[in-house]
Every structure is written in C-alpha cells, then in structure tokens.
Design a protein around this motif. Structure first.
Motif, PDB file in Angstrom:
ATOM      1  N   ARG A 163       0.844  -1.184   0.000  1.00  0.00           N
ATOM      2  CA  ARG A 163       0.000   0.000   0.000  1.00  0.00           C
ATOM      3  C   ARG A 163       0.882   1.236   0.000  1.00  0.00           C
ATOM      4  NH1 ARG A 163      -4.159   1.680   4.859  1.00  0.00           N
ATOM      5  NH2 ARG A 163      -5.369   3.251   3.721  1.00  0.00           N
ATOM      6  N   ARG A 197       0.591   5.331   0.336  1.00  0.00           N
ATOM      7  CA  ARG A 197      -0.267   6.472   0.662  1.00  0.00           C
ATOM      8  C   ARG A 197       0.529   7.752   0.425  1.00  0.00           C
ATOM      9  NH1 ARG A 197      -0.978   4.725   6.633  1.00  0.00           N
ATOM     10  NH2 ARG A 197       1.232   4.443   6.171  1.00  0.00           N
ATOM     11  N   ASP A 208      -3.183   5.136  -2.428  1.00  0.00           N
ATOM     12  CA  ASP A 208      -4.170   6.010  -1.792  1.00  0.00           C
ATOM     13  C   ASP A 208      -3.635   7.438  -1.799  1.00  0.00           C
ATOM     14  OD1 ASP A 208      -5.703   3.795  -1.241  1.00  0.00           O
ATOM     15  OD2 ASP A 208      -4.918   3.543   0.789  1.00  0.00           O
ATOM     16  N   VAL A 210      -3.889  11.131  -0.342  1.00  0.00           N
ATOM     17  CA  VAL A 210      -4.350  11.775   0.881  1.00  0.00           C
ATOM     18  C   VAL A 210      -4.303  13.285   0.679  1.00  0.00           C
ATOM     19  CG1 VAL A 210      -3.963  12.014   3.360  1.00  0.00           C
ATOM     20  CG2 VAL A 210      -3.381   9.854   2.213  1.00  0.00           C
ATOM     21  N   ALA A 259       0.714   8.919   5.954  1.00  0.00           N
ATOM     22  CA  ALA A 259       1.153   8.967   4.558  1.00  0.00           C
ATOM     23  C   ALA A 259       2.569   8.410   4.489  1.00  0.00           C
ATOM     24  CB  ALA A 259       1.112  10.390   4.020  1.00  0.00           C
TER      25      ALA A 259
END
Length: 299
Positions: A94, A96, A125, A127, A144
C-alpha cells in the motif's frame, strides 16, 4: 522449539514419494542426507514419524499429522517469501501519498494509472491536504508514506527528491497597474505586500516563498497572514496584497477576478516527493520516475 522447515520438507517429500531413494533424487540430496534429516526431525518432535516396511516407508499417525500441518506450513512459507520479495521490489503493498491538488492535478491521475498498471497488487491512496503542516504531520504520524512538497521543507526528519521546477507567478487584483502585463520583475513588485502563511512556516521556507530578501538586498513586505491557497486568493481579490505561487496554481484556480502574471527574474519553485528519512516507501523509485516523466509532459 526451533523447527527447521527443511526437515519438514524432507518428511513431506518422503511420504509423497513413498521412498527415501526417490525423495532424495527429488530433493537433489543423497539418501544418507535425507535419512539424517528424518532422524533429526524425529529427535526434535520426540516420536517416530516413519515406519519402515518391505514396500518402503509409511507415515505413523504422528507422521501423518505432521505431514498435513507441515505441508500447510511449507505453502505459507513459500507464499510469505514471494510476498516479501514483491514488497521489497515495490510490486505489492500500500502506498499512501499526501498531496495538494493545485500542485499535482496536471500529472498525478496519469501517474496513479501507470502505477496501478505496472503493479496491480499495490494500493495507491491519495491523501488530500491543504497546508505544509498537514503534510508533515501526515508523514510523521504514519498516515502517509510520501508527500508532494515544495522545497525547501524546513524539517530534517524527511528526505526529498526533486520532481519538477515551475516558474513563479504573481496573483494580482484585476485593476492592479501590473495586471495586464505579459510579465513582471521583482523590482516592479517592490513594496507590494505578499500574503501567505508566513507566521507558521519555518524561516527558510518563508524566505523562499516570499523571496526575502529580494535580489537587490531589500526586504520583502509581508502582507496579511493566510493559511491556505484559497485564503491567499481571497486576500488578493480584496486588494490586501499579492500572492507569489507556482505556475500550476494559476492553471488550477479558475479565479476570474484575478490576474496571474509570470515573474521573470525569480528562481523557480521546486516540487519534490518527500518521505521519512528512515522509512523508504514501496514503489518510491517508480513513483519518482513516472512523476518526472508525466509532470513535464503535462506542463
């Protein structure tokens, strides 16, 4: 108890083959080596795992249970190693990324699409943040993994790599004497109060954004405090000062009451990707490469 998976693999292979000889060939070992591994495993578990018969070997009740559970362990270990290698290569996991829309809208959608195609098992993702403090807090607090920040950052907890440079522009009220100019110089902006978050940013960041001092050594004039780009624009529209910003801000904010004029003799702004100094995020190299490519193509 320390359990050596190689010993478990030897038992599972012997049971699957029904023969130590065939298992040894499959494992690329000698029969003596496989027999030694089986004896070591039986010593560890404290019970007989294989029964010798005229037709070969067969597992005991304990052996069958160990083979059943051991096979699952071996599969899990293989899966774990594969996933760890993918994570290490930035191919899964993942990512971020904190961002300000006005700084990245012209290239980030393309970058995210390319990353997803290149590494479909990676979740990217985005942010959204509004201020430098929010971005640094997101990085420091683990919300993050990386962030798009204009240099300098003013915080030595983070490492940064430059992505692109952008010309500086100045936002002016439409009736300002310089509003219809094709470009301006810093000397022509002398005495103009500059709005922005000067009270809450590190000193070196303030000096960069407000161009203080000016090339001739004169100090910048600080206008009203503003926390966000939107607040800066409102102050400019209210004729309380000017705002110096990257060119991407002029493209992003469709603000018909303002004029955006390039500054010809100011150093460009530098956009970078920043991350915690001791925690490099997955896909970082790929993220940087694609950002540099698409950022320049999107200008």
């Amino acid at each position: 108890m320390d359990l050596n998976l190689k010993l478990v693999q030897a038992l599972v292979t012997v049971v699957e083959e029904g023969s130590i000889t065939r298992a040894a060939a499959r494992l690329h070992l000698t029969q003596q080596a496989v027999s030694g591994q089986l004896q070591q495993l039986e010593k560890q578990v404290g019970t007989t795992l294989l029964l010798r018969t005229p037709l070969g070997v067969t597992p005991s009740a304990a052996g069958r249970e160990l083979v059943k559970r051991g096979s699952r362990l071996l599969d899990q270990a293989d899966t774990m190693l594969s996933e760890v290698r993918l994570i290490g290569a930035g191919r899964t996991g993942r990512l971020r990324v904190a961002f300000k829309a006005q700084s990245t809208a012209h290239f980030m959608p393309k970058v995210v699409a390319v990353l997803k195609k290149e590494a479909p098992d990676v979740e990217v993702d985005m942010v959204s943040v509004s201020t430098l403090d929010e971005e640094l807090d997101a990085l420091a607090g683990g919300r993050a993994d990386a962030a798009f920040l204009w240099l300098p950052i003013g915080d030595d907890r983070f490492t940064a790599a430059e992505v692109l440079t952008e010309q500086r522009v100045v936002a002016l009220p439409p009736d300002h004497p310089l509003a219809d100019r094709a470009h301006v110089t810093l000397a022509e902006l002398a005495g103009e109060p500059v709005v922005g978050p000067h009270a809450v940013m590190p000193p070196d960041v303030v000096r960069c954004w407000f161009i203080d001092p000016r090339p001739d050594g004169s100090p910048a004039v600080y206008g009203p405090q503003a926390r966000t780009p939107e607040e800066c624009l409102q102050l400019v529209a209210a004729r309380r000062g000017v705002w110096i910003a990257p060119a991407s801000s002029a493209r992003y904010f469709a603000f018909p009451r303002l004029s955006w004029v390039p500054i010809t003799d100011a150093e460009p702004f530098r956009l970078a990707i920043a991350w915690p100094r001791h925690r490099q995020p997955p896909l970082l190299d790929s993220l940087l490469d694609h950002c540099r490519r698409w950022a320049h193509e999107g200008k």
